[in-house]
Design a protein around this motif. Structure first.
Motif, PDB file in Angstrom:
ATOM      1  N   TYR B  69       0.841  -1.198   0.000  1.00  0.00           N
ATOM      2  CA  TYR B  69       0.000   0.000   0.000  1.00  0.00           C
ATOM      3  C   TYR B  69       0.873   1.244   0.000  1.00  0.00           C
ATOM      4  N   TRP B  70       0.304   2.356  -0.509  1.00  0.00           N
ATOM      5  CA  TRP B  70       1.055   3.604  -0.495  1.00  0.00           C
ATOM      6  C   TRP B  70       0.116   4.755  -0.113  1.00  0.00           C
ATOM      7  N   VAL B  71       0.670   5.951   0.049  1.00  0.00           N
ATOM      8  CA  VAL B  71      -0.184   7.086   0.418  1.00  0.00           C
ATOM      9  C   VAL B  71      -1.042   7.521  -0.770  1.00  0.00           C
ATOM     10  N   THR B  72      -2.204   8.068  -0.444  1.00  0.00           N
ATOM     11  CA  THR B  72      -3.171   8.456  -1.465  1.00  0.00           C
ATOM     12  C   THR B  72      -2.598   9.482  -2.453  1.00  0.00           C
ATOM     13  N   GLU B  73      -1.810  10.398  -1.962  1.00  0.00           N
ATOM     14  CA  GLU B  73      -1.328  11.509  -2.807  1.00  0.00           C
ATOM     15  C   GLU B  73      -0.423  11.045  -3.937  1.00  0.00           C
ATOM     16  N   ILE B  99       0.379  18.634  -6.541  1.00  0.00           N
ATOM     17  CA  ILE B  99       0.176  17.543  -7.510  1.00  0.00           C
ATOM     18  C   ILE B  99      -0.484  16.350  -6.812  1.00  0.00           C
ATOM     19  N   LEU B 100      -1.529  15.814  -7.426  1.00  0.00           N
ATOM     20  CA  LEU B 100      -2.142  14.561  -6.963  1.00  0.00           C
ATOM     21  C   LEU B 100      -2.073  13.555  -8.112  1.00  0.00           C
ATOM     22  N   VAL B 101      -1.477  12.402  -7.838  1.00  0.00           N
ATOM     23  CA  VAL B 101      -1.421  11.362  -8.869  1.00  0.00           C
ATOM     24  C   VAL B 101      -2.808  10.713  -8.983  1.00  0.00           C
ATOM     25  N   LEU B 102      -3.251  10.512 -10.212  1.00  0.00           N
ATOM     26  CA  LEU B 102      -4.581   9.967 -10.485  1.00  0.00           C
ATOM     27  C   LEU B 102      -4.480   8.652 -11.256  1.00  0.00           C
ATOM     28  N   SER B 103      -5.503   7.819 -11.124  1.00  0.00           N
ATOM     29  CA  SER B 103      -5.595   6.585 -11.909  1.00  0.00           C
ATOM     30  C   SER B 103      -6.143   6.925 -13.295  1.00  0.00           C
ATOM     31  N   GLY B 104      -5.377   7.699 -14.031  1.00  0.00           N
ATOM     32  CA  GLY B 104      -5.829   8.272 -15.303  1.00  0.00           C
ATOM     33  C   GLY B 104      -6.543   9.587 -15.041  1.00  0.00           C
ATOM     34  N   SER B 105      -6.441  10.528 -15.986  1.00  0.00           N
ATOM     35  CA  SER B 105      -7.036  11.843 -15.716  1.00  0.00           C
ATOM     36  C   SER B 105      -8.555  11.773 -15.701  1.00  0.00           C
ATOM     37  N   GLN B 106      -9.138  10.708 -16.273  1.00  0.00           N
ATOM     38  CA  GLN B 106     -10.591  10.502 -16.148  1.00  0.00           C
ATOM     39  C   GLN B 106     -11.008  10.547 -14.677  1.00  0.00           C
ATOM     40  N   GLN B 107     -10.188   9.980 -13.807  1.00  0.00           N
ATOM     41  CA  GLN B 107     -10.528   9.986 -12.387  1.00  0.00           C
ATOM     42  C   GLN B 107     -10.655  11.416 -11.853  1.00  0.00           C
ATOM     43  N   GLY B 108      -9.853  12.323 -12.399  1.00  0.00           N
ATOM     44  CA  GLY B 108      -9.939  13.714 -11.971  1.00  0.00           C
ATOM     45  C   GLY B 108     -11.290  14.330 -12.290  1.00  0.00           C
ATOM     46  N   LEU B 109     -11.894  13.916 -13.379  1.00  0.00           N
ATOM     47  CA  LEU B 109     -13.216  14.435 -13.748  1.00  0.00           C
ATOM     48  C   LEU B 109     -14.257  13.954 -12.752  1.00  0.00           C
ATOM     49  N   ILE B 262      -8.724  13.444  -0.318  1.00  0.00           N
ATOM     50  CA  ILE B 262      -9.683  12.803   0.594  1.00  0.00           C
ATOM     51  C   ILE B 262     -10.740  12.047  -0.216  1.00  0.00           C
ATOM     52  N   ALA B 263     -11.220  12.687  -1.274  1.00  0.00           N
ATOM     53  CA  ALA B 263     -12.225  12.032  -2.115  1.00  0.00           C
ATOM     54  C   ALA B 263     -11.615  10.832  -2.851  1.00  0.00           C
ATOM     55  N   LYS B 264     -10.360  10.968  -3.266  1.00  0.00           N
ATOM     56  CA  LYS B 264      -9.696   9.863  -3.963  1.00  0.00           C
ATOM     57  C   LYS B 264      -9.493   8.670  -3.028  1.00  0.00           C
ATOM     58  N   GLN B 265      -9.115   8.971  -1.782  1.00  0.00           N
ATOM     59  CA  GLN B 265      -8.934   7.902  -0.795  1.00  0.00           C
ATOM     60  C   GLN B 265     -10.204   7.040  -0.683  1.00  0.00           C
ATOM     61  N   ALA B 266     -11.359   7.711  -0.707  1.00  0.00           N
ATOM     62  CA  ALA B 266     -12.631   6.990  -0.626  1.00  0.00           C
ATOM     63  C   ALA B 266     -12.915   6.218  -1.917  1.00  0.00           C
ATOM     64  N   SER B 267     -12.337   6.668  -3.033  1.00  0.00           N
ATOM     65  CA  SER B 267     -12.629   6.046  -4.338  1.00  0.00           C
ATOM     66  C   SER B 267     -11.755   4.839  -4.636  1.00  0.00           C
ATOM     67  N   ASP B 268     -10.458   4.921  -4.354  1.00  0.00           N
ATOM     68  CA  ASP B 268      -9.569   3.780  -4.674  1.00  0.00           C
ATOM     69  C   ASP B 268      -8.320   3.694  -3.785  1.00  0.00           C
ATOM     70  N   LEU B 269      -8.336   4.347  -2.629  1.00  0.00           N
ATOM     71  CA  LEU B 269      -7.224   4.381  -1.672  1.00  0.00           C
ATOM     72  C   LEU B 269      -5.995   5.093  -2.223  1.00  0.00           C
ATOM     73  N   HIS B 270      -5.465   4.599  -3.328  1.00  0.00           N
ATOM     74  CA  HIS B 270      -4.350   5.279  -3.998  1.00  0.00           C
ATOM     75  C   HIS B 270      -4.202   4.679  -5.377  1.00  0.00           C
ATOM     76  N   SER B 271      -3.437   5.357  -6.236  1.00  0.00           N
ATOM     77  CA  SER B 271      -3.199   4.811  -7.574  1.00  0.00           C
ATOM     78  C   SER B 271      -2.109   3.743  -7.502  1.00  0.00           C
ATOM     79  N   ASN B 272      -2.166   2.853  -8.472  1.00  0.00           N
ATOM     80  CA  ASN B 272      -1.229   1.734  -8.587  1.00  0.00           C
ATOM     81  C   ASN B 272       0.213   2.173  -8.272  1.00  0.00           C
ATOM     82  N   ASN B 273       0.718   1.660  -7.163  1.00  0.00           N
ATOM     83  CA  ASN B 273       2.033   2.041  -6.646  1.00  0.00           C
ATOM     84  C   ASN B 273       3.136   1.524  -7.572  1.00  0.00           C
ATOM     85  N   LEU B 274       3.040   0.285  -7.993  1.00  0.00           N
ATOM     86  CA  LEU B 274       4.024  -0.295  -8.910  1.00  0.00           C
ATOM     87  C   LEU B 274       4.104   0.522 -10.196  1.00  0.00           C
TER      88      LEU B 274
END
Lengths: 398, 398
Positions: B69-73, B99-109, B262-274
């Motif tokens: 696991y990794w941090v949400t940011e 900067i917040l790393v996203l699981s694709g920019s679609q997630q930002g929308l 905070i909203a991302k944490q609720a959505s998928d905890l964090h983006s793929n760490n690997l």
């Protein structure tokens, strides 16, 4: 640049709690700290070399396809694998159309909230429950109702009453080795609950991230077996392969899986295509059961060791539910001792855990309980940490 | 098992359109079909071997951390890299906290809709706009308002009027090489819009997945430069490295990035760490600009070739916006010809595109336009496909 703007945040964002756990984990990066707070799988079971080998194979055989966009539902061979693997447990032959690949099972909680919760909808969930589910669903502004958890399952009369009066669109539960209590529903609870006459149209959201981490093999049927037309089961590779790869799945009736896919498409288009193929390659190249057995044996030993130390160093008034699997023990202190106060003094001696109140909607509940993680600390840390906590509790009882 | 249940789906799910584009892409798996419908980057630029090498390095040096696991940011070195890389374009030194790393920019929308849209909120967006944004935001039940796009940008008076009367919490735009029109806001439009006196508390959501795919280097300031206190810029590795790895980012004011986390944490905890670490390793091991230049040169050549073929084979009454970058050309047919009718006959000859109406809230808009993708088809396919379409349009004009 430093002007503080008034931001037009939506109403739903007023309700979303931040995860205390993830905050306290930032503290635990200090190597002096003994942490029973996390929910981290033990990294000694991360199959790094075999995942690396799987990745190498994916890059050499299908690199271009793995790097392109893919369909929302997921990589078909992986969906087929999950369907076949889960069929034995489900008691029926599952099809790929009943499986949706998720970017971690946490995503399933967000999608199910999105699909079924209107503002003010009744959401029934265990008390205590998984904090991440509360976070995910709170974005959809339901009225949360806790169903109290006892050893062996909730009170069936309370459950029936809640189902009858609340008519919840969603009932969320973790029947196997629950986070945070470690509790497991026994057979009679499962059967009696599934037979409720107050089912209305309720969707049963059965979260099962720890199902494979059992200490003794059992044949307990999941609600996914007992109520196949209305249960969505969430599964995860996080606890059995790697959480950092963020890969899980939802299994359930095709019509709900189809709607979940539409909502998922809007959320992230699809889950990481490369990672789906690496996990699939890992699964077909390796004996998964051998890998799982190693985790099961080790976690069971850890749990037993922590319990032995608690029996030795904790006052006899302290109680807990003995877990049959998973990663947590739920410890309850004598009535007049607050877990928050214990944490405050324990932090000073570099020992942390999560106070029970963080797993309830109402922070006045669960105040004398704590969640203890046993998957990650070493035996030496367990002994040292339990000694510290025991001594502090004795002090507070005076 | 086949009983059709009545499902208690939420109200928001009534509004969520399914992506016509992803549906039509399923048709395009037939190798006989010439597709101008997709939005796929050309796979010849996927750096498979270099990504594989980066992965190998990550596994050997930091495999265990990458699988945990990794941090949400997000992975801090990657956030630092993005902050530094984007500083030149932003006209100021960005920090990792922006900067917040996203699981694709679609997630930002999805996250921005979650953060800023209440049911009934006014959401201002270009007309036409990116379908995925409409999908993501529709879950939050806003009132959508289109701001018509002309060559060079929207009408500034119309924009001011919309901002004054609607007071939208969110203005969503794609100023660089827009999907679907390929249009770019010119300098005067950017400056005049940023200077609007009707800014209220509006958050500007600037989607910039194509920004690096320019055909001529330009110094046009983004709204992220002009309005740093109120703009969230979404970036993506999809068009420049690999879409299958689902990795993007949001850049913006720290207070909004914090709420998004905070909203991302609720959505998928964090983006793929690997994957975050593999992309970071790729970025530091390779000359990104050389890679981007190769894409820019090729896409520009493809766009010019498609335009040359359209000039040769399309009736002179057909018009288009000449793109300065990106992957799309927006073609408009003479008034009495419907793009839907054209698609119906074109499919019979194995040529597909996306009718313009799919990029509007109201499907009665955009009916004489079509979106043509030039990044993916071969020159031979472009010539064949444009000939087919041209001949069909001539027929329909009779």
């Amino acid at each position: 640049m430093t002007i503080t703007q008034s931001r037009p945040f939506s109403e739903r964002m007023q309700n979303m709690p931040e995860s205390f756990i993830r905050e306290i984990l930032k503290v635990s990066s200090n190597p002096e700290v003994i942490s029973f707070a996390g929910g981290l799988p033990n990294p000694k079971f991360f199959p790094v070399d075999r995942i690396a080998a799987a990745a190498e194979r994916v890059f050499s055989k299908q690199g271009t396809s793995a790097l392109q966009y893919w369909v929302t539902e997921g990589y078909l061979p992986l969906r087929d694998y999950i369907a076949q693997w889960q069929s034995a447990k489900a008691g029926r032959r599952l099809a790929a159309e009943e499986i949706l690949v998720l970017s971690g099972s946490q995503q399933g909680l967000d999608l199910m909230g999105k699909l079924f919760l209107n503002p003010g909808s009744n959401a029934l969930l265990e008390g205590p429950s998984y904090l991440g589910a509360i976070q995910a669903m709170s974005a959809y502004q339901p009225e949360f109702h806790h169903l109290k958890i006892y050893e062996g399952g909730p009170d069936v009369n309370e459950f029936n009453k809640a189902m009858k009066t609340l008519k919840p669109p969603l009932f969320y539960c973790i029947p196997n080795f629950q986070n945070p209590t470690g509790n497991t529903y026994d057979l009679s609870h499962r059967q009696a609950m599934a037979a409720t006459e107050y089912n209305n149209d309720t969707i049963w959201l059965e979260d099962n991230p720890y199902g494979e981490i059992y200490f003794e093999k059992n044949d307990l049927p999941d609600f996914f077996n007992l109520l196949p037309e209305r249960t969505i089961s969430l599964g995860s590779f996080s606890k059995i392969i790697s959480p950092g790869m963020r890969m899980g799945w939802a299994a359930g009736p095709k019509d709900i899986i189809k709607r979940m896919s539409i909502a998922k498409q809007a959320s992230d288009l699809h889950s990481n295509n490369l990672t789906q193929r690496i996990i699939y390659q890992f699964l077909i190249d390796n004996a998964l059961e051998d890998h799982l057995d190693a985790i099961r044996i080790f976690y069971k030993e850890q749990a037993n060791f922590m319990i032995a130390e608690m029996m030795q160093y904790f006052p006899p008034q302290v109680t807990w539910i003995k877990p049959k699997g998973g990663m947590f023990i739920w410890v309850t202190l004598p009535d007049h001792i607050q877990a928050n106060a214990l944490l405050k003094t324990a932090i000073e001696q570099n020992v942390i855990f999560v106070p029970g109140q963080h797993f309830f909607i109402d922070p006045k509940q669960g105040t004398t309980s704590l969640r203890m993680n046993f998957s990650n600390p070493s035996k030496n840390e367990i002994t040292k940490g339990i000694k510290v906590l025991g001594s502090l509790v004795y002090d507070m009882m005076e």
